[in-house]
Each structure stands twice: as C-alpha cells, then as structure tokens.
Write a protein that holds these residues in place. Structure first.
Motif, PDB file in Angstrom:
ATOM      1  N   ALA A 349      -5.516   2.633  -0.512  1.00  0.00           N
ATOM      2  CA  ALA A 349      -4.800   3.861  -0.863  1.00  0.00           C
ATOM      3  C   ALA A 349      -4.437   3.853  -2.337  1.00  0.00           C
ATOM      4  O   ALA A 349      -4.208   2.788  -2.926  1.00  0.00           O
ATOM      5  CB  ALA A 349      -3.544   3.983  -0.023  1.00  0.00           C
ATOM      6  N   THR A 350      -4.422   5.049  -2.926  1.00  0.00           N
ATOM      7  CA  THR A 350      -3.956   5.130  -4.305  1.00  0.00           C
ATOM      8  C   THR A 350      -2.425   5.084  -4.296  1.00  0.00           C
ATOM      9  O   THR A 350      -1.785   5.158  -3.248  1.00  0.00           O
ATOM     10  CB  THR A 350      -4.412   6.437  -4.971  1.00  0.00           C
ATOM     11  OG1 THR A 350      -3.840   7.518  -4.244  1.00  0.00           O
ATOM     12  CG2 THR A 350      -5.904   6.554  -4.980  1.00  0.00           C
ATOM     13  N   LYS A 351      -1.890   5.008  -5.500  1.00  0.00           N
ATOM     14  CA  LYS A 351      -0.443   4.890  -5.594  1.00  0.00           C
ATOM     15  C   LYS A 351       0.256   6.112  -5.028  1.00  0.00           C
ATOM     16  O   LYS A 351       1.245   6.011  -4.306  1.00  0.00           O
ATOM     17  CB  LYS A 351      -0.037   4.699  -7.062  1.00  0.00           C
ATOM     18  CG  LYS A 351       0.477   3.300  -7.312  1.00  0.00           C
ATOM     19  CD  LYS A 351       1.065   3.162  -8.684  1.00  0.00           C
ATOM     20  CE  LYS A 351       1.823   1.857  -8.745  1.00  0.00           C
ATOM     21  NZ  LYS A 351       2.383   1.596 -10.045  1.00  0.00           N
ATOM     22  N   SER A 352      -0.276   7.300  -5.361  1.00  0.00           N
ATOM     23  CA  SER A 352       0.408   8.516  -4.909  1.00  0.00           C
ATOM     24  C   SER A 352       0.318   8.640  -3.391  1.00  0.00           C
ATOM     25  O   SER A 352       1.260   9.069  -2.733  1.00  0.00           O
ATOM     26  CB  SER A 352      -0.184   9.745  -5.581  1.00  0.00           C
ATOM     27  OG  SER A 352      -1.510   9.937  -5.170  1.00  0.00           O
ATOM     28  N   GLU A 353      -0.825   8.212  -2.820  1.00  0.00           N
ATOM     29  CA  GLU A 353      -0.953   8.243  -1.361  1.00  0.00           C
ATOM     30  C   GLU A 353       0.055   7.284  -0.719  1.00  0.00           C
ATOM     31  O   GLU A 353       0.669   7.597   0.308  1.00  0.00           O
ATOM     32  CB  GLU A 353      -2.378   7.894  -0.936  1.00  0.00           C
ATOM     33  CG  GLU A 353      -3.340   9.041  -1.164  1.00  0.00           C
ATOM     34  CD  GLU A 353      -4.777   8.587  -1.197  1.00  0.00           C
ATOM     35  OE1 GLU A 353      -5.650   9.456  -1.248  1.00  0.00           O
ATOM     36  OE2 GLU A 353      -5.030   7.367  -1.182  1.00  0.00           O
ATOM     37  N   VAL A 355       2.910   6.443  -1.968  1.00  0.00           N
ATOM     38  CA  VAL A 355       4.248   7.043  -2.070  1.00  0.00           C
ATOM     39  C   VAL A 355       4.437   8.078  -0.977  1.00  0.00           C
ATOM     40  O   VAL A 355       5.444   8.089  -0.269  1.00  0.00           O
ATOM     41  CB  VAL A 355       4.439   7.689  -3.461  1.00  0.00           C
ATOM     42  CG1 VAL A 355       5.678   8.555  -3.471  1.00  0.00           C
ATOM     43  CG2 VAL A 355       4.532   6.624  -4.523  1.00  0.00           C
ATOM     44  N   LYS A 356       3.429   8.964  -0.821  1.00  0.00           N
ATOM     45  CA  LYS A 356       3.608  10.074   0.109  1.00  0.00           C
ATOM     46  C   LYS A 356       3.589   9.618   1.550  1.00  0.00           C
ATOM     47  O   LYS A 356       4.352  10.124   2.376  1.00  0.00           O
ATOM     48  CB  LYS A 356       2.490  11.104  -0.114  1.00  0.00           C
ATOM     49  CG  LYS A 356       2.710  11.958  -1.351  1.00  0.00           C
ATOM     50  CD  LYS A 356       1.594  12.961  -1.508  1.00  0.00           C
ATOM     51  CE  LYS A 356       1.143  13.003  -2.959  1.00  0.00           C
ATOM     52  NZ  LYS A 356      -0.196  13.563  -3.118  1.00  0.00           N
TER      53      LYS A 356
END
Lengths: 458, 60
Positions: A349-353, A355-356
C-alpha cells in the motif's frame, strides 16, 4: 480572627510534621520503624490539621444561621413575612457594624447589642473548641507515634479520602450548575409555554419589557421562540466546521505521517498559537477585517452582503478551531502502533492508502473526540458572534446575512439592568439548559458512532 | 508487467502525490491564516502606539 486561627492551625501542622519526623529518628535508635520517618510527620500533621479545619469549616458555615435564629426569636410575635425578617436582620447587622444610616429604634438597638454579644460568644467558643480539638487529636496521634504503631497505612487512607473529597467536589459543582439552570428554566417555562419556546420562530424578548406591570401574555407567546437561535447556532457552527475539519484533519495527517521531524517540531506549536489567541481578539478581527472584506467581495460580485455576516463569523471561528482538530488528531495518529503501518506497507500500500484504510480507522475514537471538542467550542463560542454576526435573531439560511446564536442572545439578555423574576432574564437559563442538552446529545451520538465504526487492533 | 497494471500503479502514485499536496496546502493555509492575522493586528496596532506617543510628546 479567622485568618489568625487558620494560620495557626497550618503552622502547627507544619511544626508537627517536623516534630514527628524527629521523633521517628529518636525511635529508630531503640526499635525498628514501621514506615519511613516522613510518614510519622505526615501522620501527626494530618491529625493536627484535618479535624480542626473540618470543625472550623462547619462552624463557619452554621454560625451565621444560628445567630440569625437567635436574633429573630424576638420578632416572632409580630407576624412578619420572611422578607421583612430578612430586612430586619440586615438592619441589625449594619447597626452592629456601625454602617446603618436609617432611624434607630430602641428595639433595633437592643437587637444589635444582642448581635454583638452573640458574635463575641460564638467567636470565643470557636477558638476554645478548636484549641481543645487540636490538643485532643494531637495528643492522640502523638501517643500512637510513641507506641510506634503502623504509620504508612493511616496516612494513605487519609490521602485516599482527600482525593475522594476532591473528586466529590467536582461532581457536586457540576450537579449544582445543572440544577440551578434547571430550576430557573422551570420558572421560565411557567411564564412561557415550552411549546412556544421550542417551536416558535420569532425571538424578540425586548418586546416583553413593560414599565410598571406584568407583560401581556399574548406578547410573551410570540417573543420567546428559540428556533432562529438554534438555527443560527448550528448554521454558524456548521460554517466553522466546514473551515476547520478539512484543514485541521489534513494538516494533522500531514504532521503525523509525512512531515519530517524538523517541520513537525516547528509547525505544530506555531499552529497551536491560533488556539491561544483570546476570542475577543478574534471577534474584532472578524468584525473589522473579515466582515468588511467579505462585504467588498460580495459587492464586487453583485451580491448584497451585510457587514455583519454569518460567513465572516463562522470562518473566523473555524480558523480558531483548526488547532484543536489538527493537534489532537496528530497526537492520536502518532499513537497508532508502528506495526500496523509496517503491515500495510508490506502489502504494497502507498502511504496515503495506509492513512485512509488503516491509520484513520484505528485512530477514529480520538479523531471523533477532537471533532466533538471542536463542535462544542463552536457551539459555545460567544465573543466572535456578538461582534461579527450581529444580535438580531434572523431566521435565515443565507450565510451573507447576519444571524445570532444562543450564546450571543444570552449576552444580550444579561448585560445591563434586569430584574431577576422577569421572564426575559429567566429565558437566559432556558437557553443555557437547551445548549447543555444539545452538547450532551452530541456527546452521546459521537460515543455511539465511535463504538460502531471503531476498528480494534488488539 | 502489462500496461493495465502500469496504469493502475501510476494512478495510485498520482493519488499519493495529490494527498501529500492536500496536507501541505492545509498546513500552509493554517500558517497563512496566522500570518495574516498577526500582520493585520500588528500593522493596525503599531500606528495606534505611534499616535499615542505623538500626542504625549506634543503635550509635554
């Protein structure tokens, strides 16, 4: 006199602390101590101060009413009302203090002499009783120190009771506030129907002000409709949240997940300055800078904008609230365990994923808590609304018009001269209790939301 | 790696970059609010101090 007595008790307590500690060192030379030497001191000091101070407080509370009944005994045969008796007692007290300026009757003079006499007796009795208690409790405590009893346990029990009394005080104050609000509100609802208050759409309490006499009940019916105030309150709070939640939440996320240590170290305290500015300053900022600015922009766009607009007040309020959300949600998200993040990254997962999908759900209780705190700040905010959004209770959904809120109306009602029995004054209490109920409901709703959507990772 | 996966990856990385920019913009907005606020207060307050000083001086 009271001051001297209290100072004496406290000084004696300090002295007995040092005395007790010394005594413990003396005991140590012959037998084993049951606790650290300082506990011997605490034990003596507690026994010295606590009983004396408790009796002192009780005496101070009950003395005036007892003296009052003694004085007013002479007047019972005159068939006076309660208020007249109160007036006589006040006169007697003033006469005894030498500040009475009316004409002095023989009877009053006698009562004043009796008052001075009673006061003298009460004072010397108080000193005598407290000295006796001091001697008694200190000698009792000293005997158990001499016998080298267990010292730590009684001290800790005493501390437990001190903590209990402190928390009891906090709870009692809360209950007292709620009940005083409730009683005044009930008196208000005797004058104005509760239905008219909750569903009326017209708020104009000044209308009920009638010189010399009771206001017309027909007028009252139409003057205390709280709907415009509730609408205004939630409308302005809504505008504030529209500003504060996105900015606060996103900057909280950035600070906790993306920002380097250097940025975080400086940006967070700087943003928190926003919460430290007094609300009065925000108020005149909104009224003198933002309000006219909004008006100018609106006029340039061909809109009619009043200088005191809900938009200006709400926007400035939102700016004020940003740090509540950003700081708290930052703290909560930083506290999410690192292995949750690592697991998410390991799945690609990317960082924003992350976080969300992971961090936000895990930190949800704290985030909802921070938003709730922000909402209750917005609902309870007074100064900004008073200055920037006007005092006329318009029922409107247009952010460019002026509206008023519950808190601002309470200010309007309670500044200047007012009569306490007046429904206009009492309406402030009704507004206060409805505000209280609203925030309570918000809390309950938020708690249940948190319970439902919280992701538990334990 | 086929083109579909490549496109998806590109999309996700773009979303990532966008999200990061949202955060930066939010912080920038908060800080600029503070800056505007401070500027307004001090630029208006400064002249008040000066006027006071002047009137004091002329009365002396």
């Amino acid at each position: 006199m009271n001051l001297i007595l209290v100072t004496f008790i406290i000084l004696l307590a300090f002295t007995s602390y040092y005395f007790g500690r010394k005594k413990a060192l003396v005991i140590q030379s012959s037998q084993r101590l049951t606790a650290l030497p300082k506990f011997y001191g605490y034990y003596l000091a507690a026994w010295c101060a606590a009983p004396a101070l408790i009796i002192f407080a009780l005496w101070s509370v009950f003395e005036p009413s007892i003296v009052k009944t003694f004085i007013l005994q002479d007047y019972t045969d005159q068939n006076l009302t309660k208020n007249e008796l109160q007036l006589i007692y006040t006169k007697v007290k003033a006469l005894a203090a030498g500040t009475y300026t009316g004409n002095i009757t023989n009877f009053l003079d006698e009562s004043a002499n009796k008052y001075i006499q009673l006061k003298g007796i009460a004072n010397s009795a108080k000193v005598a009783i407290i000295l006796a208690i001091l001697i008694f409790s200190l000698s009792f405590a000293y005997r158990s120190v001499q016998k080298n009893d267990r010292m730590r346990e009684p001290v800790e029990i005493f501390l437990k009771w001190v903590l209990f009394v402190a928390s009891l005080g906090a709870v009692l104050v809360t209950i007292g506030i709620v009940f005083s609000l409730l009683f005044e509100a009930i008196r208000f609802f005797q004058a104005v129907k509760i239905f008219d208050f909750i569903f009326g759409t017209h708020w104009y309490p000044a209308k009920t002000f009638v010189r010399d006499g009771q206001p017309d009940p027909e007028l009252m019916k139409d003057a205390f409709g709280a709907v415009p105030l509730f609408a205004g309150t939630f409308f302005i709070a809504f505008i504030a949240m529209c500003v504060a939640i996105p900015i606060g939440l996103l900057s909280g996320i950035y600070l906790s997940e993306y920002a380097g240590r250097g940025i975080r170290k400086y940006a967070k305290p700087i943003i928190e300055i926003l919460a430290g500015i007094p609300t009065v300053v925000y108020g005149f900022f909104a009224a003198l800078t933002v309000g006219p600015f909004v008006k100018e922009i609106g006029n340039a766009m061909g809109l009619e904008v009043s200088a005191e607009s809900a938009l200006a007040a709400g926007a400035v309020m939102g700016v004020m609230i940003i740090p509540f959300i950003s700081s708290l949600s930052d703290d909560v998200m930083t506290a999410v365990p690192q292995n949750l993040r690592d697991g998410s990254y390991a799945m690609g997962a990317t960082k924003s994923e992350t976080v969300k999908k992971v961090i936000f759900p895990a930190a949800l209780p704290g985030i909802v808590g921070s938003i709730l705190l922000a909402v209750s700040r917005a609902v309870g905010e007074t100064m900004i609304v008073v200055m920037a959004s006007g005092l006329a209770a318009n029922l409107t959904m247009n952010p460019l018009e002026s509206t008023s809120t519950i808190t601002a109306q309470i200010v309007v009602i309670l500044i200047g001269d007012q009569q306490f029995g007046d429904p206009k004054t009492q309406s402030a209490f009704a507004l206060g209790i409805s505000l209280f109920i609203v925030t309570l409901l918000l809390n309950v709703i938020a708690l249940s939301v948190v319970k439902k959507y919280r992701e538990k990772y334990e | 790696m086929n083109s579909f996966k490549k496109n998806l990856l590109k999309k996700r990385y773009n979303a990532e970059r966008r999200f990061q920019w949202y955060g930066k913009i939010a912080i920038g907005l908060a800080l600029s609010f503070l800056a505007v606020f401070m500027f307004q207060i001090f630029s208006k307050g400064y002249s008040a101090f000066q006027k006071n000083l002047d009137s004091n001086r002329s009365s002396l």
